[in-house]
Design an enzyme around this catalytic site. Structure first.
Site, PDB file in Angstrom:
ATOM      1  CG  ASP A  62      -0.378  -0.603   2.452  1.00  0.00           C
ATOM      2  OD1 ASP A  62       0.856  -0.728   2.546  1.00  0.00           O
ATOM      3  OD2 ASP A  62      -1.146  -0.942   3.356  1.00  0.00           O
ATOM      4  CD  GLU A 106      -4.242   3.702   6.711  1.00  0.00           C
ATOM      5  OE1 GLU A 106      -5.309   3.564   7.353  1.00  0.00           O
ATOM      6  OE2 GLU A 106      -3.190   3.127   7.041  1.00  0.00           O
TER       7      GLU A 106
END
Length: 374
Positions: free
Chosen positions: A67, A126
């Site tokens: 990520d 997120e």
């Protein structure tokens, strides 16, 4: 300074929120394009990247995902390479995740194996969630791996520790937003109003009964309201209030039950306080469920071939949208010890950079093992 430590520090200074990772994408792309290009192919996807490394005689494709986004947190580490972006920080370790992925990628650009590799640099972990749409993209459908791996830093474990388990590792998660609208008025005449501050507080208290009375005691669930806003000044009764929170459960069934109860309780608040309420669940993440065979193969490999300490840990209430990928592709995620006194999403998170080489060595070794299997 180690190359990947420098990369981590560079990336740490430019954290960006989900689907706004333009500088991050440019940095990653610049580095990857500096590598020999004969066996690699790069494709952009929104603010993320797919990078394929072609093998010598591929029978399968092995995926590795990292990520790349940051969090809306003002950094308080005092580090000389602190974030240069106001109210944005790599407070979840994605800067380490990216530098590790680049280290693994670089190794295989220079060291061929039989199978193909697919490196996925995924935005918006997120929020609002990049894994699910990336999984559905045409690029992923064309290059879809046969197995996939990922890691997440763990501040509570020392460097040199790997923690994981087969089956459920991370929870099902959902955001929760509730807007209440009643009737405001003068603080001296509460009987002429419908006070949304009182309604919001009542709602928070009633939510606590969901976990204690509606979820199986042998299961687990969390409802946290992290933010409440309402009203304008001290002598006006609030016409509006907003609650923002998160739901975590260890099973999809419990998530459905919790949301059903939230809906019922909010309906009761509407009736009792003569107000209007709107519920929005925002981003929802599927549980991270590690494939039993591959996870145990990885654990056994580490115990035989590596000097790291392997801990078979318990599941956690953390959320990770990598769960969407594991729902379609066999694989696993593991915790990487980084020995920080401050935890994930903390403004003073300061993971040990020694963990970068540990992870690069582990993953290059294991992927070589899997990629050369007969």
């Amino acid at each position: 300074m180690n190359t990947y430590v420098k990369i981590r520090r560079d990336l740490h200074q430019i954290p960006e929120l989900g689907f706004q990772e333009f500088k991050t994408q440019d940095y990653l792309l610049s580095y990857i394009q500096s590598l020999p290009q004969e066996r690699i192919e790069i494709k952009k996807w929104k603010t993320g990247l797919f990078v394929k490394v072609y093998g010598m005689s591929p029978k399968k494709t092995i995926g590795y995902r990292t990520d790349i986004d940051g969090l809306p947190i003002e950094e308080q580490t005092g580090l000389p390479f602190s974030s240069t972006h106001n109210n944005q920080m790599h407070a979840c370790g994605h800067d380490l995740h990216m530098s590790i992925a680049l280290g693994v990628l670089t190794h295989f650009v220079h060291n061929e194996i039989h199978d193909d590799l697919l490196f996925i640099f995924q935005p918006a972990e997120e929020g609002p969630g990049g894994a699910e749409p990336m999984l559905k993209s045409e690029i992923m459908q064309q290059w879809k791996p046969d197995m996939i791996f990922a890691l997440h830093i763990a501040p509570e474990y020392p460097v040199g520790t790997i923690a994981l388990k087969d089956g459920l590792l991370f929870a099902n998660t959902s955001e929760l937003f509730i807007d209440l609208k009643g009737k405001g008025g003068h603080a001296a005449y509460p009987h002429q109003t419908n006070d949304m501050v009182i309604a919001a507080c009542t709602l928070v208290n009633q939510f606590q009964t969901i976990v204690s009375r509606n979820v199986n005691p042998l299961d687990s669930a969390v409802i946290t309201i992290g933010k409440i806003t309402g009203g304008t000044v001290q002598n006006i009764i609030a016409e509006k209030a907003r609650l923002e929170g998160t739901i975590r459960t260890l099973s999809p069934e419990s998530m459905k039950k919790v949301k059903h109860r939230i809906k019922s309780i909010v309906k009761g608040i509407e009736t009792g306080f003569e107000c209007e309420a709107v519920i929005d669940y925002g981003s929802m993440y599927h549980q991270v469920y590690n494939d039993e065979h591959l996870t145990n193969d990885f654990i056994n490999y580490l115990k035989q071939e590596s000097t790291v300490q392997v801990i078979e840990c318990r599941e956690a209430m953390t959320g990770e949208d990598f769960g969407y990928m594991l729902d379609e592709i066999p694989g696993f995620m593991f915790w990487l010890g980084v020995d920080s006194p401050f935890g994930l999403h903390h403004a003073k998170l300061n993971p040990s950079e020694d963990a970068i080489n540990v992870a690069v060595n582990i993953m290059t070794s294991y992927i070589t093992h899997k990629g050369n299997e007969e």
